[in-house]
Scaffold this motif. Structure first.
Motif, PDB file in Angstrom:
ATOM      1  N   PHE A  36       7.766   2.791   7.343  1.00  0.00           N
ATOM      2  CA  PHE A  36       7.486   2.419   8.732  1.00  0.00           C
ATOM      3  C   PHE A  36       7.482   3.640   9.646  1.00  0.00           C
ATOM      4  N   ALA A  37       8.427   4.557   9.404  1.00  0.00           N
ATOM      5  CA  ALA A  37       8.525   5.764  10.237  1.00  0.00           C
ATOM      6  C   ALA A  37       7.300   6.658  10.085  1.00  0.00           C
ATOM      7  N   SER A  38       6.596   6.545   8.950  1.00  0.00           N
ATOM      8  CA  SER A  38       5.376   7.340   8.741  1.00  0.00           C
ATOM      9  C   SER A  38       4.216   6.799   9.566  1.00  0.00           C
ATOM     10  N   PHE A  39       4.355   5.572  10.061  1.00  0.00           N
ATOM     11  CA  PHE A  39       3.350   4.909  10.908  1.00  0.00           C
ATOM     12  C   PHE A  39       2.027   4.707  10.166  1.00  0.00           C
ATOM     13  N   GLY A  40       2.143   4.479   8.856  1.00  0.00           N
ATOM     14  CA  GLY A  40       0.938   4.198   8.066  1.00  0.00           C
ATOM     15  C   GLY A  40       0.139   5.419   7.695  1.00  0.00           C
ATOM     16  N   ILE A  41       0.729   6.616   7.840  1.00  0.00           N
ATOM     17  CA  ILE A  41       0.031   7.863   7.516  1.00  0.00           C
ATOM     18  C   ILE A  41       0.631   8.444   6.235  1.00  0.00           C
ATOM     19  N   PRO A  42      -0.079   8.354   5.098  1.00  0.00           N
ATOM     20  CA  PRO A  42       0.476   8.785   3.812  1.00  0.00           C
ATOM     21  C   PRO A  42       1.033  10.205   3.807  1.00  0.00           C
ATOM     22  N   ARG A  43       0.355  11.134   4.473  1.00  0.00           N
ATOM     23  CA  ARG A  43       0.841  12.514   4.490  1.00  0.00           C
ATOM     24  C   ARG A  43       2.221  12.591   5.131  1.00  0.00           C
ATOM     25  N   SER A  44       2.412  11.820   6.187  1.00  0.00           N
ATOM     26  CA  SER A  44       3.714  11.789   6.863  1.00  0.00           C
ATOM     27  C   SER A  44       4.781  11.176   5.963  1.00  0.00           C
ATOM     28  N   TYR A  45       4.389  10.173   5.202  1.00  0.00           N
ATOM     29  CA  TYR A  45       5.339   9.512   4.299  1.00  0.00           C
ATOM     30  C   TYR A  45       5.851  10.486   3.254  1.00  0.00           C
ATOM     31  N   ILE A  46       4.948  11.253   2.660  1.00  0.00           N
ATOM     32  CA  ILE A  46       5.343  12.244   1.658  1.00  0.00           C
ATOM     33  C   ILE A  46       6.275  13.283   2.282  1.00  0.00           C
ATOM     34  N   ALA A  47       5.947  13.719   3.501  1.00  0.00           N
ATOM     35  CA  ALA A  47       6.775  14.717   4.193  1.00  0.00           C
ATOM     36  C   ALA A  47       8.157  14.154   4.517  1.00  0.00           C
ATOM     37  N   LEU A  48       8.242  12.882   4.905  1.00  0.00           N
ATOM     38  CA  LEU A  48       9.528  12.266   5.217  1.00  0.00           C
ATOM     39  C   LEU A  48      10.410  12.156   3.979  1.00  0.00           C
ATOM     40  N   ILE A  49       9.799  11.800   2.846  1.00  0.00           N
ATOM     41  CA  ILE A  49      10.561  11.718   1.598  1.00  0.00           C
ATOM     42  C   ILE A  49      11.126  13.089   1.238  1.00  0.00           C
ATOM     43  N   ARG A  50      10.282  14.104   1.357  1.00  0.00           N
ATOM     44  CA  ARG A  50      10.723  15.454   1.048  1.00  0.00           C
ATOM     45  C   ARG A  50      11.876  15.873   1.959  1.00  0.00           C
ATOM     46  N   PHE A 109       0.830  -1.208   0.000  1.00  0.00           N
ATOM     47  CA  PHE A 109       0.000   0.000   0.000  1.00  0.00           C
ATOM     48  C   PHE A 109       0.864   1.257   0.000  1.00  0.00           C
ATOM     49  N   MET A 110       1.855   1.323   0.885  1.00  0.00           N
ATOM     50  CA  MET A 110       2.711   2.501   0.954  1.00  0.00           C
ATOM     51  C   MET A 110       3.558   2.654  -0.307  1.00  0.00           C
ATOM     52  N   LYS A 111       4.015   1.530  -0.865  1.00  0.00           N
ATOM     53  CA  LYS A 111       4.826   1.581  -2.083  1.00  0.00           C
ATOM     54  C   LYS A 111       4.021   2.120  -3.256  1.00  0.00           C
ATOM     55  N   SER A 112       2.735   1.782  -3.290  1.00  0.00           N
ATOM     56  CA  SER A 112       1.898   2.250  -4.400  1.00  0.00           C
ATOM     57  C   SER A 112       1.771   3.773  -4.387  1.00  0.00           C
ATOM     58  N   ILE A 113       1.900   4.386  -3.205  1.00  0.00           N
ATOM     59  CA  ILE A 113       1.826   5.850  -3.105  1.00  0.00           C
ATOM     60  C   ILE A 113       2.997   6.491  -3.833  1.00  0.00           C
ATOM     61  N   ILE A 114       4.209   6.006  -3.557  1.00  0.00           N
ATOM     62  CA  ILE A 114       5.403   6.598  -4.164  1.00  0.00           C
ATOM     63  C   ILE A 114       5.481   6.284  -5.661  1.00  0.00           C
ATOM     64  N   ASP A 115       5.043   5.069  -6.051  1.00  0.00           N
ATOM     65  CA  ASP A 115       5.080   4.701  -7.469  1.00  0.00           C
ATOM     66  C   ASP A 115       4.157   5.589  -8.291  1.00  0.00           C
ATOM     67  N   LYS A 116       2.976   5.859  -7.766  1.00  0.00           N
ATOM     68  CA  LYS A 116       1.992   6.664  -8.493  1.00  0.00           C
ATOM     69  C   LYS A 116       2.375   8.133  -8.531  1.00  0.00           C
ATOM     70  N   ARG A 117       2.735   8.674  -7.381  1.00  0.00           N
ATOM     71  CA  ARG A 117       2.914  10.118  -7.281  1.00  0.00           C
ATOM     72  C   ARG A 117       4.249  10.584  -7.828  1.00  0.00           C
ATOM     73  N   PHE A 118       5.341   9.875  -7.501  1.00  0.00           N
ATOM     74  CA  PHE A 118       6.664  10.377  -7.831  1.00  0.00           C
ATOM     75  C   PHE A 118       7.238   9.815  -9.124  1.00  0.00           C
ATOM     76  N   ASP A 119       6.661   8.724  -9.597  1.00  0.00           N
ATOM     77  CA  ASP A 119       7.093   8.127 -10.846  1.00  0.00           C
ATOM     78  C   ASP A 119       8.616   7.944 -10.823  1.00  0.00           C
ATOM     79  N   ASP A 120       9.358   8.581 -11.747  1.00  0.00           N
ATOM     80  CA  ASP A 120      10.815   8.413 -11.787  1.00  0.00           C
ATOM     81  C   ASP A 120      11.566   9.644 -11.276  1.00  0.00           C
ATOM     82  N   GLU A 121      10.880  10.548 -10.590  1.00  0.00           N
ATOM     83  CA  GLU A 121      11.534  11.778 -10.151  1.00  0.00           C
ATOM     84  C   GLU A 121      12.544  11.530  -9.041  1.00  0.00           C
ATOM     85  N   ILE A 122      12.330  10.506  -8.244  1.00  0.00           N
ATOM     86  CA  ILE A 122      13.295  10.167  -7.201  1.00  0.00           C
ATOM     87  C   ILE A 122      13.608   8.694  -7.275  1.00  0.00           C
TER      88      ILE A 122
END
Length: 565
Positions: free
Chosen positions: A277-291, A252-265
């Protein structure tokens, strides 16, 4: 280790890093939606017949899910007619509870007018009443949210009712050739205004019909439904927050990065998973952590991860602790709750270290604590931690006759920061991900509640109610209207008024943005909120175009939403 491609950091200002679904276009929203089993399960619940409560802390995707369901239904005539309404401005009505005797009537009319305006705007249908025209409804909504309510709106309050709105929706269903409708009510967890919350769920329960299926997004902890609303009977509760131990968590979390970021990172796979895991299952936190990881100027993966985890834990704890300043009567709940949370982290750490020493690399980690004999008055403390996304509660299990075991998982970012997953001298992303991804111990770490917090500390979990301004007597109950000693009316501080009085210099603006605001002659949050042409005023400042002006306004609105959590 390949960490990432050479990256133009200007892309960090692009929409792919926007954390809130509110600020994405419809095309972006649909194009970047992660199509997983979890996503489809929630979509099915939103579109099917029946009342639903979509629950999860902020950032879990409640708005995203509702907007996707709305767009899916809008473009498919075989699906129900969608009506989407957000109530994210509800706290702007909070002051009426302090100075208007008809505050609940104003709120009731505001909710129904918001729903009616959405129907009229999208489906070209109207009331057979000039005082309820589209223009007058819009003006009423705007003035109520800007604290400009006056007696000229009494006619709207007098004639607006649930039957009238149901009739409007039924006519829209017929005119669009649909069989039924889904009423998507976003930001419905009116948690800082109990009276409004009870009123809202009375409306939610009453507006349901054979053809109208209301859905509301709520928080898992502090949402209170009132005495006439029964979860399970009046609406099915559907959790949107995924357990990090669920087998579908990584896909589920991987599908977020695959869809949104494509090949940008192109982050190392172990780093990606660790941030999941550090996002604790919260997509908004995951995006913020990547940034944050990409923006970091640190040289190694270890330094970058340490920095973003440190920042993440600092921010979520600061956000949680800020609740004590907004609703002071719960200060002890918040402060002792913080102690309780770190006690859980230490319990996990102690267990895993002992287990690691005993079994070595083949040990199974345990991140779940089972708590027995929970003190009833501490329930609110749990709810604040859950609502802040710091504590995930698993389903309750039976433990002998008439005994229940409450099971909790503390925030994974805290466990990573405190090195509580396994015993190690240094940082190893691959090992961390290995243990976090592998199966856990079958049974939780069991503790009695009064072994986590001692009896003396538990006794200190109580409401900190402000005393009477007239005689100084302590209040005896939350929500008390008059002093039980002198009879003087008790006045509560308005959270909304405190928010409005904040100077814009206190908000997290860049130096250039602060200068733009100063030149535009905006000083407080209220100045921006009451202005009818904020963007136009900002655009008059040199070097500020419409998009940049909108960015500043969105930043202010985001801050208001965070403050009025």
């Amino acid at each position: 280790m390949v960490e990432q491609k050479e990256l133009d950091l200007t892309i960090l200002d692009s929409s792919v890093y926007e954390e809130r679904a509110d600020y994405l276009s419809e095309d972006q929203l649909m194009a970047w939606t992660a199509d997983s089993e979890h996503f489809q399960h929630i979509q099915k619940k939103l579109i099917q017949v029946g009342s639903k409560l979509i629950t999860g802390p902020r950032g879990t995707g409640k708005t995203h899910q509702m907007r996707c369901a709305y767009n899916t239904c809008l473009t498919n005539s075989d699906l129900p007619l969608p009506i989407y309404v957000t109530f994210n401005h509800y706290l702007r009505l909070e002051t009426y509870l302090h100075d208007k005797s008809n505050a609940l009537d104003i709120f009731h009319a505001w909710v129904l007018c918001k729903i009616s305006f959405a129907v009229i705007s999208n489906y070209d249908i109207s009331f057979n009443n000039d005082s309820l025209s589209k223009e007058k409804l819009y003006k009423f909504i705007q003035d109520v949210e800007r604290n400009r309510y006056n007696s000229k709106y009494n006619s709207i309050i007098a004639c607006m009712n649930i039957s009238l709105v149901q009739g409007l929706i039924h006519r829209a269903i017929d005119s669009e050739g649909r069989k039924r409708c889904v009423l998507l009510l976003d930001d419905a967890a009116l948690t800082l205004t109990h009276d409004y919350m009870v009123e809202f769920f009375d409306i939610f329960r009453s507006i349901k019909s054979i053809k109208i299926s209301p859905k509301a997004s709520v928080y898992p902890g502090t949402t209170q439904y009132g005495p006439r609303f029964h979860v399970g009977q009046d609406a099915e509760q559907v959790s949107i927050w995924m357990d990090v131990q669920d087998q579908d968590f990584i896909p589920f979390m991987k599908s977020i990065i695959d869809k949104r970021f494509d090949d940008e990172i192109n982050l190392d796979e172990d780093i990606q998973k660790l941030l999941m895991f550090a996002s604790f299952g919260i997509p908004r936190s995951y995006i913020a952590l990547i940034r944050s990881y990409i923006e970091s100027d640190k040289n190694t993966a270890q330094q970058r991860v340490n920095l973003v985890i440190q920042e993440k834990t600092t921010n979520i704890l600061a956000e949680y602790n800020s609740i004590a300043g907004k609703i002071t009567q719960y200060k002890s709940f918040i402060n002792i709750g913080s102690e309780f949370l770190f006690s859980l982290v230490n319990i996990v750490k102690e267990f895993n270290y002992t287990n690691f020493d005993k079994n070595g690399d083949v040990f199974k980690k345990n991140i779940t604590i089972g708590i027995e004999d929970v003190d009833e008055k501490s329930e609110r403390m749990f709810k604040f931690l859950i609502e802040a996304g710091l504590l995930f509660e698993l389903s309750m299990v039976s433990h002998g006759h008439d005994r229940k075991l409450r099971r909790f998982v503390p925030h994974i970012a805290l466990l990573i920061k405190e090195k509580a997953i396994y015993k190690s001298r240094g940082f190893n992303a691959k090992q961390l991900v290995k243990y976090l991804s592998s199966s856990s111990e079958k049974h939780p770490i069991r503790r009695k509640f009064n072994r986590i917090l001692n009896d003396e500390r538990i006794s200190q979990i109580k409401l900190d109610l402000p005393s009477c301004n007239n005689c100084g007597s302590d209040r005896i109950a939350d929500g008390q209207k008059f002093c039980h000693i002198c009879g003087q009316e008790l006045v509560d501080r308005s959270i909304f008024e405190e928010c409005m009085a904040k100077s814009l210099t206190e908000l997290p603006f860049t130096a250039f943005q602060l200068n733009v605001i100063k030149v535009a002659n905006f000083k407080t949050v209220e100045d921006v909120l009451v202005s009818d042409n904020t963007i136009e005023k900002l655009k008059k400042v040199k070097q500020v175009g419409p998009k940049y002006a909108e960015k500043i306004v969105n930043k202010i609105n985001s801050w208001i939403n965070e403050f009025l959590y």
